[in-house]
Design a protein around this motif. Structure first.
Motif, mmCIF file in Angstrom:
data_model
loop_
_atom_site.group_PDB
_atom_site.id
_atom_site.type_symbol
_atom_site.label_atom_id
_atom_site.label_comp_id
_atom_site.label_asym_id
_atom_site.label_seq_id
_atom_site.Cartn_x
_atom_site.Cartn_y
_atom_site.Cartn_z
ATOM 1 N N PHE A 58 -44.934 -74.116 94.485
ATOM 2 C CA PHE A 58 -45.138 -72.690 94.244
ATOM 3 C C PHE A 58 -46.264 -72.125 95.101
ATOM 4 O O PHE A 58 -46.406 -70.921 95.247
ATOM 5 N N LEU A 59 -47.110 -73.006 95.654
ATOM 6 C CA LEU A 59 -48.225 -72.538 96.489
ATOM 7 C C LEU A 59 -47.857 -72.461 97.960
ATOM 8 O O LEU A 59 -48.646 -72.019 98.777
ATOM 9 N N ILE A 60 -46.669 -72.909 98.320
ATOM 10 C CA ILE A 60 -46.258 -72.961 99.720
ATOM 11 C C ILE A 60 -45.550 -71.664 100.101
ATOM 12 O O ILE A 60 -44.691 -71.183 99.381
ATOM 13 N N GLY A 61 -45.881 -71.133 101.226
ATOM 14 C CA GLY A 61 -45.138 -69.998 101.782
ATOM 15 C C GLY A 61 -45.201 -68.739 100.961
ATOM 16 O O GLY A 61 -44.190 -68.096 100.725
ATOM 17 N N ARG A 62 -46.379 -68.376 100.546
ATOM 18 C CA ARG A 62 -46.520 -67.174 99.742
ATOM 19 C C ARG A 62 -45.999 -65.949 100.496
ATOM 20 O O ARG A 62 -46.608 -65.490 101.444
ATOM 21 N N PRO A 63 -44.880 -65.391 100.066
ATOM 22 C CA PRO A 63 -44.344 -64.229 100.762
ATOM 23 C C PRO A 63 -44.878 -62.895 100.237
ATOM 24 O O PRO A 63 -44.506 -61.855 100.721
ATOM 25 N N PHE A 64 -45.738 -62.945 99.240
ATOM 26 C CA PHE A 64 -46.147 -61.723 98.592
ATOM 27 C C PHE A 64 -47.240 -61.006 99.365
ATOM 28 O O PHE A 64 -48.168 -61.627 99.885
ATOM 29 N N GLY A 65 -47.160 -59.690 99.418
ATOM 30 C CA GLY A 65 -48.149 -58.879 100.105
ATOM 31 C C GLY A 65 -49.545 -59.058 99.527
ATOM 32 O O GLY A 65 -50.536 -59.067 100.261
ATOM 33 N N LEU A 66 -49.647 -59.222 98.222
ATOM 34 C CA LEU A 66 -50.955 -59.376 97.594
ATOM 35 C C LEU A 66 -51.631 -60.665 98.052
ATOM 36 O O LEU A 66 -52.842 -60.693 98.281
ATOM 37 N N PHE A 67 -50.851 -61.737 98.227
ATOM 38 C CA PHE A 67 -51.418 -62.999 98.711
ATOM 39 C C PHE A 67 -51.938 -62.827 100.138
ATOM 40 O O PHE A 67 -53.036 -63.288 100.467
ATOM 41 N N ARG A 68 -51.156 -62.161 100.990
ATOM 42 C CA ARG A 68 -51.602 -61.932 102.370
ATOM 43 C C ARG A 68 -52.851 -61.057 102.399
ATOM 44 O O ARG A 68 -53.759 -61.283 103.201
ATOM 45 N N LYS A 69 -52.917 -60.077 101.512
ATOM 46 C CA LYS A 69 -54.093 -59.208 101.436
ATOM 47 C C LYS A 69 -55.311 -60.014 100.993
ATOM 48 O O LYS A 69 -56.402 -59.857 101.547
ATOM 49 N N MET A 70 -55.136 -60.906 100.032
ATOM 50 C CA MET A 70 -56.238 -61.745 99.583
ATOM 51 C C MET A 70 -56.702 -62.672 100.712
ATOM 52 O O MET A 70 -57.898 -62.867 100.929
ATOM 53 N N PHE A 71 -55.750 -63.231 101.451
ATOM 54 C CA PHE A 71 -56.069 -64.109 102.565
ATOM 55 C C PHE A 71 -56.854 -63.355 103.639
ATOM 56 O O PHE A 71 -57.861 -63.838 104.149
ATOM 57 N N ARG A 72 -56.398 -62.161 103.960
ATOM 58 C CA ARG A 72 -57.074 -61.345 104.976
ATOM 59 C C ARG A 72 -58.479 -60.964 104.522
ATOM 60 O O ARG A 72 -59.439 -61.022 105.292
ATOM 61 N N ASP A 73 -58.610 -60.591 103.240
ATOM 62 C CA ASP A 73 -59.921 -60.217 102.707
ATOM 63 C C ASP A 73 -60.884 -61.397 102.770
ATOM 64 O O ASP A 73 -62.047 -61.240 103.159
ATOM 65 N N ALA A 74 -60.407 -62.588 102.416
ATOM 66 C CA ALA A 74 -61.265 -63.775 102.461
ATOM 67 C C ALA A 74 -61.672 -64.094 103.895
ATOM 68 O O ALA A 74 -62.828 -64.446 104.157
ATOM 69 N N ALA A 75 -60.740 -63.960 104.834
ATOM 70 C CA ALA A 75 -61.049 -64.242 106.240
ATOM 71 C C ALA A 75 -62.008 -63.214 106.810
ATOM 72 O O ALA A 75 -62.946 -63.558 107.544
ATOM 73 N N GLU A 76 -61.813 -61.932 106.490
ATOM 74 C CA GLU A 76 -62.670 -60.879 107.026
ATOM 75 C C GLU A 76 -64.070 -60.896 106.431
ATOM 76 O O GLU A 76 -65.008 -60.394 107.041
#
Length: 104
Positions: free
Chosen positions: A46-64
Motif C-alpha cells: 500500500f506504500l508503493i506507487g502513491r498516485p494520490f495528489g496529497l502524497f505528492r504534495k506532502m513529498f514536495r513540501d518535505a523536499a522543499e
C-alpha cells in the motif's frame, strides 16, 4: 496497485473460509510463517506507487523544507497511519469472520 492487492486479499479471505483453494496449503507445512509474511508484503504494497495528489504534495513540501528530520517525521507518520488503518481492517475482519488464518 490497490485493486490488485484488494483482489488478492479477497481471495485469501475466501481461501481461509474454505470457499476456494488455499494457495499456502503446501508451503505452510514447510514454512508456517509464509502466510503472515505474504500478508505483510501486501500491507507494505500500500506504500508503493502513491498516485494520490496529497502524497505528492506532502513529498514536495518535505523536499522543499530542506529539513531531513521534518521529511523523516512526515513520512513516518504517513506510514504509521497506513499501518494502523490496515491493522484495524485486519483485526475487524478476523473478529467478524471467526478469527485467525487457516493453516491448511
Amino acid at each position: 496497485m490497490f485493486g490488485v492487492i484488494g483482489l488478492v486479499m479477497v481471495y485469501l479471505g475466501l481461501a481461509s473460509l474454505g470457499v476456494v483453494k488455499d494457495p499456502f496449503r503446501k508451503i505452510s507445512q514447510r514454512r508456517p510463517n509464509a502466510p503472515m509474511v505474504f500478508m505483510g508484503v501486501l500491507i507494505g504494497g500500500f506504500l508503493i506507487g502513491r498516485p494520490f495528489g496529497l502524497f505528492r504534495k506532502m513529498f514536495r513540501d518535505a523536499a522543499e523544507s530542506g529539513n531531513p528530520l521534518y521529511g523523516a517525521a512526515a513520512f513516518t507518520l504517513q506510514s504509521v497511519g497506513n499501518i494502523v488503518v490496515m491493522a484495524l481492517l485486519f483485526l475487524a475482519l478476523a473478529h467478524f469472520t471467526g478469527g485467525g488464518c487457516s493453516a491448511g
